[in-house]
Scaffold this motif. Structure first.
Motif, short mmCIF file in Angstrom:
data_model
loop_
_atom_site.label_atom_id
_atom_site.label_comp_id
_atom_site.label_asym_id
_atom_site.label_seq_id
_atom_site.Cartn_x
_atom_site.Cartn_y
_atom_site.Cartn_z
N THR A 262 -125.61 -17.71 24.78
CA THR A 262 -125.42 -16.26 24.80
C THR A 262 -126.08 -15.66 26.03
N TYR A 263 -127.26 -16.15 26.36
CA TYR A 263 -127.94 -15.67 27.57
C TYR A 263 -127.09 -15.95 28.80
N GLU A 264 -126.63 -17.17 28.94
CA GLU A 264 -125.83 -17.54 30.12
C GLU A 264 -124.56 -16.71 30.23
N ARG A 265 -123.92 -16.46 29.12
CA ARG A 265 -122.64 -15.75 29.15
C ARG A 265 -122.78 -14.24 29.34
N PHE A 266 -123.78 -13.64 28.71
CA PHE A 266 -123.85 -12.18 28.70
C PHE A 266 -125.05 -11.53 29.37
N PHE A 267 -126.15 -12.22 29.51
CA PHE A 267 -127.38 -11.55 29.93
C PHE A 267 -128.04 -12.06 31.20
N LYS A 268 -127.58 -13.18 31.75
CA LYS A 268 -128.29 -13.77 32.89
C LYS A 268 -128.34 -12.87 34.12
N ASP A 269 -127.40 -11.95 34.24
CA ASP A 269 -127.41 -11.03 35.37
C ASP A 269 -128.16 -9.74 35.06
N LYS A 270 -128.64 -9.61 33.83
CA LYS A 270 -129.30 -8.38 33.40
C LYS A 270 -130.81 -8.53 33.22
N MET A 271 -131.27 -9.76 32.95
CA MET A 271 -132.70 -9.99 32.71
C MET A 271 -133.00 -11.46 32.92
N THR A 272 -134.28 -11.76 33.00
CA THR A 272 -134.67 -13.16 33.14
C THR A 272 -134.57 -13.85 31.78
N LEU A 273 -134.54 -15.16 31.81
CA LEU A 273 -134.49 -15.92 30.57
C LEU A 273 -135.73 -15.65 29.74
N GLU A 274 -136.87 -15.54 30.39
CA GLU A 274 -138.11 -15.25 29.67
C GLU A 274 -138.05 -13.91 28.95
N GLU A 275 -137.49 -12.89 29.62
CA GLU A 275 -137.34 -11.58 28.99
C GLU A 275 -136.39 -11.65 27.79
N TYR A 276 -135.32 -12.39 27.95
CA TYR A 276 -134.35 -12.54 26.87
C TYR A 276 -134.97 -13.25 25.67
N TYR A 277 -135.70 -14.32 25.93
CA TYR A 277 -136.41 -15.01 24.85
C TYR A 277 -137.38 -14.07 24.15
#
Length: 90
Positions: free
Chosen positions: A60-75
């Motif tokens: 989900t991160y790769e598909r929708f959020f990688k351009d919006k926040m860092t992986l650490e922020e998403y986690y």
């Protein structure tokens, strides 16, 4: 080479037992907020290896959020949502 980061899930099952909190998962809701593929006894997904992409934090991160926040922020956002579900259960 970067440090490998991965989402640390404690397999409590609360995310799979609260699908009614998000429209994204309504197709998986068996009608009571619990995922149709969730095993209450084991607290595990019965189709884990074939689960929908939206059920994977990393996909989900790769598909929708990688351009919006860092992986650490998403986690961190996911950990916060998890902790909120745990507070509701108390």
């Amino acid at each position: 080479m970067g440090i490998l980061i991965m989402f640390k899930c404690d397999c409590c099952g609360l995310c799979c037992m609260n699908l009614n909190k998000s429209q994204i998962y309504e197709d998986l809701d068996r009608g009571d907020g619990i995922c149709r593929y969730f095993d209450i006894n084991s607290k595990l997904c019965t189709i884990y290896d074939e689960r929908p992409e939206k059920c994977s934090v990393d996909k989900t991160y790769e598909r929708f959020f990688k351009d919006k926040m860092t992986l650490e922020e998403y986690y961190q956002l996911n950990y916060e949502a998890c902790n909120e579900l745990k507070k509701e259960e108390v």
